[in-house]
Design a protein around this motif. Sequence first.
Motif, PDB file in Angstrom:
ATOM      1  N   VAL A  73       0.842  -1.196   0.000  1.00  0.00           N
ATOM      2  CA  VAL A  73       0.000   0.000   0.000  1.00  0.00           C
ATOM      3  C   VAL A  73       0.878   1.247   0.000  1.00  0.00           C
ATOM      4  O   VAL A  73       1.823   1.357   0.791  1.00  0.00           O
ATOM      5  CB  VAL A  73      -0.922   0.052   1.242  1.00  0.00           C
ATOM      6  N   GLY A  74       0.565   2.165  -0.901  1.00  0.00           N
ATOM      7  CA  GLY A  74       1.181   3.482  -0.852  1.00  0.00           C
ATOM      8  C   GLY A  74       0.318   4.387   0.007  1.00  0.00           C
ATOM      9  O   GLY A  74      -0.900   4.446  -0.174  1.00  0.00           O
ATOM     10  N   VAL A  75       0.931   5.051   0.966  1.00  0.00           N
ATOM     11  CA  VAL A  75       0.206   5.949   1.874  1.00  0.00           C
ATOM     12  C   VAL A  75       0.852   7.328   1.810  1.00  0.00           C
ATOM     13  O   VAL A  75       2.069   7.457   1.960  1.00  0.00           O
ATOM     14  CB  VAL A  75       0.235   5.439   3.333  1.00  0.00           C
ATOM     15  N   SER A  76       0.045   8.331   1.579  1.00  0.00           N
ATOM     16  CA  SER A  76       0.547   9.704   1.563  1.00  0.00           C
ATOM     17  C   SER A  76      -0.455  10.589   2.288  1.00  0.00           C
ATOM     18  O   SER A  76      -1.661  10.317   2.260  1.00  0.00           O
ATOM     19  CB  SER A  76       0.736  10.189   0.123  1.00  0.00           C
ATOM     20  N   TYR A  77       0.047  11.614   2.952  1.00  0.00           N
ATOM     21  CA  TYR A  77      -0.875  12.538   3.619  1.00  0.00           C
ATOM     22  C   TYR A  77      -0.271  13.935   3.680  1.00  0.00           C
ATOM     23  O   TYR A  77       0.947  14.114   3.662  1.00  0.00           O
ATOM     24  CB  TYR A  77      -1.271  12.041   5.007  1.00  0.00           C
ATOM     25  N   VAL A  78      -1.160  14.918   3.735  1.00  0.00           N
ATOM     26  CA  VAL A  78      -0.755  16.317   3.730  1.00  0.00           C
ATOM     27  C   VAL A  78      -1.666  17.109   4.654  1.00  0.00           C
ATOM     28  O   VAL A  78      -2.848  16.791   4.800  1.00  0.00           O
ATOM     29  CB  VAL A  78      -0.818  16.895   2.291  1.00  0.00           C
ATOM     30  N   ASP A  79      -1.096  18.102   5.296  1.00  0.00           N
ATOM     31  CA  ASP A  79      -1.879  19.110   6.013  1.00  0.00           C
ATOM     32  C   ASP A  79      -1.602  20.427   5.305  1.00  0.00           C
ATOM     33  O   ASP A  79      -0.514  20.993   5.436  1.00  0.00           O
ATOM     34  CB  ASP A  79      -1.458  19.189   7.485  1.00  0.00           C
ATOM     35  N   ILE A  80      -2.561  20.905   4.536  1.00  0.00           N
ATOM     36  CA  ILE A  80      -2.306  22.107   3.740  1.00  0.00           C
ATOM     37  C   ILE A  80      -2.218  23.358   4.605  1.00  0.00           C
ATOM     38  O   ILE A  80      -1.757  24.400   4.135  1.00  0.00           O
ATOM     39  CB  ILE A  80      -3.366  22.299   2.634  1.00  0.00           C
ATOM     40  N   THR A  81      -2.632  23.259   5.867  1.00  0.00           N
ATOM     41  CA  THR A  81      -2.525  24.427   6.747  1.00  0.00           C
ATOM     42  C   THR A  81      -1.145  24.557   7.370  1.00  0.00           C
ATOM     43  O   THR A  81      -0.792  25.620   7.886  1.00  0.00           O
ATOM     44  CB  THR A  81      -3.576  24.377   7.872  1.00  0.00           C
ATOM     45  N   THR A  82      -0.356  23.477   7.341  1.00  0.00           N
ATOM     46  CA  THR A  82       1.002  23.524   7.889  1.00  0.00           C
ATOM     47  C   THR A  82       2.051  23.151   6.844  1.00  0.00           C
ATOM     48  O   THR A  82       3.249  23.201   7.134  1.00  0.00           O
ATOM     49  CB  THR A  82       1.149  22.561   9.086  1.00  0.00           C
ATOM     50  N   THR A  83       1.611  22.746   5.653  1.00  0.00           N
ATOM     51  CA  THR A  83       2.439  22.367   4.487  1.00  0.00           C
ATOM     52  C   THR A  83       3.211  21.072   4.692  1.00  0.00           C
ATOM     53  O   THR A  83       4.147  20.786   3.948  1.00  0.00           O
ATOM     54  CB  THR A  83       3.418  23.490   4.072  1.00  0.00           C
ATOM     55  N   GLU A  84       2.852  20.274   5.659  1.00  0.00           N
ATOM     56  CA  GLU A  84       3.503  18.980   5.882  1.00  0.00           C
ATOM     57  C   GLU A  84       2.968  17.973   4.858  1.00  0.00           C
ATOM     58  O   GLU A  84       1.762  17.763   4.761  1.00  0.00           O
ATOM     59  CB  GLU A  84       3.193  18.516   7.307  1.00  0.00           C
ATOM     60  N   PHE A  85       3.864  17.335   4.089  1.00  0.00           N
ATOM     61  CA  PHE A  85       3.472  16.418   3.016  1.00  0.00           C
ATOM     62  C   PHE A  85       4.412  15.215   3.059  1.00  0.00           C
ATOM     63  O   PHE A  85       5.621  15.358   2.881  1.00  0.00           O
ATOM     64  CB  PHE A  85       3.566  17.145   1.671  1.00  0.00           C
ATOM     65  N   LEU A  86       3.863  14.032   3.323  1.00  0.00           N
ATOM     66  CA  LEU A  86       4.686  12.835   3.497  1.00  0.00           C
ATOM     67  C   LEU A  86       4.135  11.671   2.683  1.00  0.00           C
ATOM     68  O   LEU A  86       2.947  11.639   2.343  1.00  0.00           O
ATOM     69  CB  LEU A  86       4.747  12.421   4.972  1.00  0.00           C
ATOM     70  N   THR A  87       5.009  10.698   2.425  1.00  0.00           N
ATOM     71  CA  THR A  87       4.580   9.495   1.718  1.00  0.00           C
ATOM     72  C   THR A  87       5.423   8.307   2.154  1.00  0.00           C
ATOM     73  O   THR A  87       6.553   8.473   2.633  1.00  0.00           O
ATOM     74  CB  THR A  87       4.667   9.684   0.191  1.00  0.00           C
ATOM     75  N   THR A  88       4.866   7.109   1.979  1.00  0.00           N
ATOM     76  CA  THR A  88       5.574   5.880   2.344  1.00  0.00           C
ATOM     77  C   THR A  88       4.900   4.697   1.670  1.00  0.00           C
ATOM     78  O   THR A  88       3.888   4.848   0.980  1.00  0.00           O
ATOM     79  CB  THR A  88       5.588   5.686   3.875  1.00  0.00           C
ATOM     80  N   GLU A  89       5.467   3.521   1.894  1.00  0.00           N
ATOM     81  CA  GLU A  89       4.832   2.264   1.482  1.00  0.00           C
ATOM     82  C   GLU A  89       4.850   1.307   2.663  1.00  0.00           C
ATOM     83  O   GLU A  89       5.847   1.220   3.390  1.00  0.00           O
ATOM     84  CB  GLU A  89       5.554   1.639   0.282  1.00  0.00           C
ATOM     85  N   ILE A  90       3.736   0.602   2.853  1.00  0.00           N
ATOM     86  CA  ILE A  90       3.613  -0.351   3.949  1.00  0.00           C
ATOM     87  C   ILE A  90       2.925  -1.609   3.435  1.00  0.00           C
ATOM     88  O   ILE A  90       2.458  -1.657   2.290  1.00  0.00           O
ATOM     89  CB  ILE A  90       2.801   0.242   5.124  1.00  0.00           C
ATOM     90  N   GLN A  91       2.843  -2.610   4.292  1.00  0.00           N
ATOM     91  CA  GLN A  91       2.110  -3.821   3.959  1.00  0.00           C
ATOM     92  C   GLN A  91       0.633  -3.638   4.297  1.00  0.00           C
ATOM     93  O   GLN A  91       0.279  -2.884   5.210  1.00  0.00           O
ATOM     94  CB  GLN A  91       2.684  -5.019   4.721  1.00  0.00           C
ATOM     95  N   ILE A  92      -0.216  -4.325   3.567  1.00  0.00           N
ATOM     96  CA  ILE A  92      -1.653  -4.101   3.712  1.00  0.00           C
ATOM     97  C   ILE A  92      -2.158  -4.441   5.111  1.00  0.00           C
ATOM     98  O   ILE A  92      -3.112  -3.830   5.598  1.00  0.00           O
ATOM     99  CB  ILE A  92      -2.437  -4.896   2.638  1.00  0.00           C
ATOM    100  N   GLU A  93      -1.496  -5.378   5.799  1.00  0.00           N
ATOM    101  CA  GLU A  93      -1.954  -5.720   7.149  1.00  0.00           C
ATOM    102  C   GLU A  93      -1.701  -4.588   8.146  1.00  0.00           C
ATOM    103  O   GLU A  93      -2.276  -4.572   9.242  1.00  0.00           O
ATOM    104  CB  GLU A  93      -1.278  -7.007   7.645  1.00  0.00           C
TER     105      GLU A  93
END
Length: 526
Positions: free
Chosen positions: A140-160
């Motif tokens: 699974v590719g997981v990415s998240y952002v908070d546009i109010t603080t400009t924090e933008f991250l991404t990673t890959e993990i296992q589905i479990e």
Amino acid sequence: MDVFSMATPARQQYLDIKSNHPNDILLFRMGDFYETFDDDAKVMAKDLEIALTSREMGKGEKVPLAGIPYHSLNGYLSKLVSKGHRIAICEQTSDPSTSKGIVDREVVRIVTPGTITEDQLLETNINNYLASIVIKDHSVGVSYVDITTTEFLTTEIQIEDLTTEINRINPRELIISKPLPDNISESINSYITLVDEKGYIANNSRKIVEQNFRVASLESFGCDKLTLGIEAAAQIIEYLKTHQRSALRTIPTLKTYSTQPFMSLDQQTSRNLEIFSSGRENSQESSLYSILDKTQTPMGGRLLRKWLGQPLLELDLLEERQKAVEWFIEDPIRRGHIAKILTSISDIERLTTKVKMGTAGPRDLTGLGNSLEVIPDLIAIAGRRTKNKDTFWVLNEFSDNSIPYELIKKSIEPETPPNVGEGRTIKPGFSRTLDLLKQESTKAKANMANIESREREKTGIKSLKIGYNRVFGYYLEVSKSYTSRVPSDYVRRQTLVGGERYITPEMKKYESIILNTSSKIEEIEK
């Protein structure tokens, strides 16, 4: 019968725009109100507890109607977003006074839980994350952002590990391109948005991310080999292009993270440990976070929440934090001074983002200036008499903010009104052009005020008074019983039940000066 053949032009325009936003509540600007129609109106009336009425918008066609005043938008948006609605804001984009026929309208923004930036809609000590996931086989590719603080991250993990990671991030909104398996969707509490990207992002994800950050390679971001992580990040970028495009230019980089250095806490474990909520009612009052939260700034509150939700496993990092805590504990006086300074610091993260997005108001700037003003004091106290070199990393987090601070202090009035355009935001001496316009406006207003007393004396009409409204501009109001005394150079502007309103050539002259200078002052201040 075709509904379009019966509809008024405004109704046809509404239906055209609504067809492009079938799943959103469409706020249709009409004058000083945002109107909703049909099923949207029924939802609005129910969820906002406002009146549901109807309006005829064609031959024999009455449609449900519910509206809200435009100046109360943010308060109502908060309620709608909290109930999980997406809202499309449709504004008038042409001047009604110069438009031939119906005014132009278009959707200028789509408000979703993960793309809000208004202070009234945000929780101070909680990040407002927009997350994206892309699943392929067991990865699974997981990415998240908070546009109010400009924090933008991404990673890959296992589905479990997916539900644990999503619940740790706790996004306000989760975007996906394919429906999630039931066992996963049932374990996620976030608002889920299904986007129909027709394979475009999957085939162009690397290009999308590279073009957004204007780089030739993603190697420096650390995600060059994370195909699914890149796709998840690209999905966020494409979503923001249509929902909050201005936010993209404020996000400086994409960071790659790993879950390996942290302890994994699933939802049940977190609940049992009462980290963020306690008791059967999930109250936050007796949670571990509420007990430990002695932070003095919104940034500190959000950081503490991250640390508690993602406990460290690496000994070196743990010891680094412990030494920083020890540094505070060993000198209570210094700790007290620092805490006092921190209480005067506003939410610098979110304020600077608003500045970059062009949405900061005058009071946001004064709040930022007041915060930057005390940073040197904080650095001086924090760096004084310390023997522990292992805590210097704390001081290294600070940067020189003297240039923006000096600019704000030099330009913005300390007691500025909340909105620009009144001529009371920019300090005298900062802009000669603005100073001259203010002088010209003040002189014209004084001359306009003198007209009232002079005309009273000239005509003998003691009840004569000068007034102004947005529709007719400036006027002299005379009651019916005195209209016979009105001089011949008075030009009638408006007839009232109890009197008449007039304007004179001299008033027109000063009115033109006042309105023109006001427009220019507003333009410069913005």
